[in-house]
Design a protein around this motif. Structure first.
Motif, PDB file in Angstrom:
ATOM      1  N   PHE A  26       0.956  -1.329  -0.083  1.00 14.89           N
ATOM      2  CA  PHE A  26       0.162  -0.072   0.069  1.00 14.89           C
ATOM      3  C   PHE A  26       0.945   1.397   0.076  1.00 14.89           C
ATOM      4  CE2 PHE A  26      -3.684   2.596   0.379  1.00 14.89           C
ATOM      5  CZ  PHE A  26      -3.332   3.489   1.459  1.00 14.89           C
ATOM      6  N   SER A  70      -9.021   7.983  -2.852  1.00 18.43           N
ATOM      7  CA  SER A  70      -8.863   7.883  -1.388  1.00 18.43           C
ATOM      8  C   SER A  70     -10.053   7.144  -1.090  1.00 18.43           C
ATOM      9  CB  SER A  70      -9.082   9.123  -0.558  1.00 18.43           C
ATOM     10  OG  SER A  70     -10.081  10.087  -1.124  1.00 18.43           O
ATOM     11  N   SER A 102      -9.282   3.401  -1.593  1.00 17.12           N
ATOM     12  CA  SER A 102      -8.625   2.898  -0.662  1.00 17.12           C
ATOM     13  C   SER A 102      -9.319   2.640   0.582  1.00 17.12           C
ATOM     14  CB  SER A 102      -7.222   3.610  -0.420  1.00 17.12           C
ATOM     15  OG  SER A 102      -7.612   5.022   0.072  1.00 17.12           O
ATOM     16  N   SER A 103     -10.113   3.518   1.207  1.00 19.28           N
ATOM     17  CA  SER A 103     -10.832   3.476   2.327  1.00 19.28           C
ATOM     18  C   SER A 103     -12.077   2.299   2.025  1.00 19.28           C
ATOM     19  CB  SER A 103     -11.447   4.508   2.733  1.00 19.28           C
ATOM     20  OG  SER A 103     -12.408   5.517   1.892  1.00 19.28           O
ATOM     21  N   GLN A 149      -7.423  -4.957  -0.308  1.00 18.28           N
ATOM     22  CA  GLN A 149      -6.917  -3.788   0.294  1.00 18.28           C
ATOM     23  C   GLN A 149      -5.442  -3.581  -0.108  1.00 18.28           C
ATOM     24  OE1 GLN A 149      -7.948  -2.626   4.517  1.00 18.28           O
ATOM     25  NE2 GLN A 149      -9.898  -3.775   4.277  1.00 18.28           N
TER      26      GLN A 149
END
Length: 189
Positions: free
Chosen positions: A7, A137, A140-141, A151
């Motif tokens: 990540f 964003s 990714s969340s 993830q």
């Protein structure tokens, strides 16, 4: 631990882009999630026409989560992601190969303002259709809500037909994704 490292590697690549991007014109969100089979925009009619639909994670999921006999293949990608760029031509070829079957490809771009100027030329060069854009964003969340194993980075590809879904992180060879498509199509027979 590997997922966390991956990540941060992806984030590092993302923030290492030095070019300032110009804003790319995008179409307004036109996803329809009220019907049983949402409409996907028509294919680009000319080689010069590029349509990128600004959307959000929930609307993309609502589109792919329809209770129908259509297989939705959602590919999350960015122009700064080497593995994404490498697999896109195979996905476009498969999109063309399966266009007359109950298979829909959704290409969801997650470039931010710094690399945004590269998206439309990339879409045009690769003759991509059904291109959506969401903030990185948000991906990714939220991607863990599909499958906790997804993830950590992109590319991510999710195949879904009704309640059945499978997600894959990382680039996938054409033969593998084609095998998965045929598996999903044969499940309904």
């Amino acid at each position: 631990m590997k997922k966390i490292i991956y990540f941060f590697m992806v984030l590092g690549l993302f923030f290492s882009c030095k070019e300032k991007a110009k804003e790319t014109p995008v179409a307004k969100d036109s996803l329809s999630v009220n019907s049983s089979e949402p409409e996907i925009p028509a294919d680009n009619e000319t080689a010069e026409e590029v349509t990128i639909i600004s959307s959000d994670f929930d609307k993309i999921q609502a589109l792919a989560n329809t209770q129908s006999d259509t297989l939705y293949i959602t590919n999350y990608w960015a122009t700064w992601c080497g593995p994404c760029v490498e697999e896109i031509p195979d996905f476009v070829a498969l999109h063309n190969e399966y266009k007359d079957k109950k298979v829909k490809f959704l290409f969801v771009n997650v470039d931010d303002a710094r690399t945004q100027a590269q998206v439309a030329p990339f879409v045009l060069k690769n003759k991509m259709q059904n291109v959506y854009q969401i903030p990185v964003s948000e991906l990714s969340s939220r991607i863990g809500s599909i499958d906790p194993n997804l993830q950590g980075g992109i590319p991510v590809t999710v195949l879904q037909k009704g309640e059945v879904k499978e997600g894959f992180a990382g680039a996938m060879p054409r033969a593998f994704i084609e095998e998965k498509i045929n598996d999903f199509l044969n499940k309904s027979k």
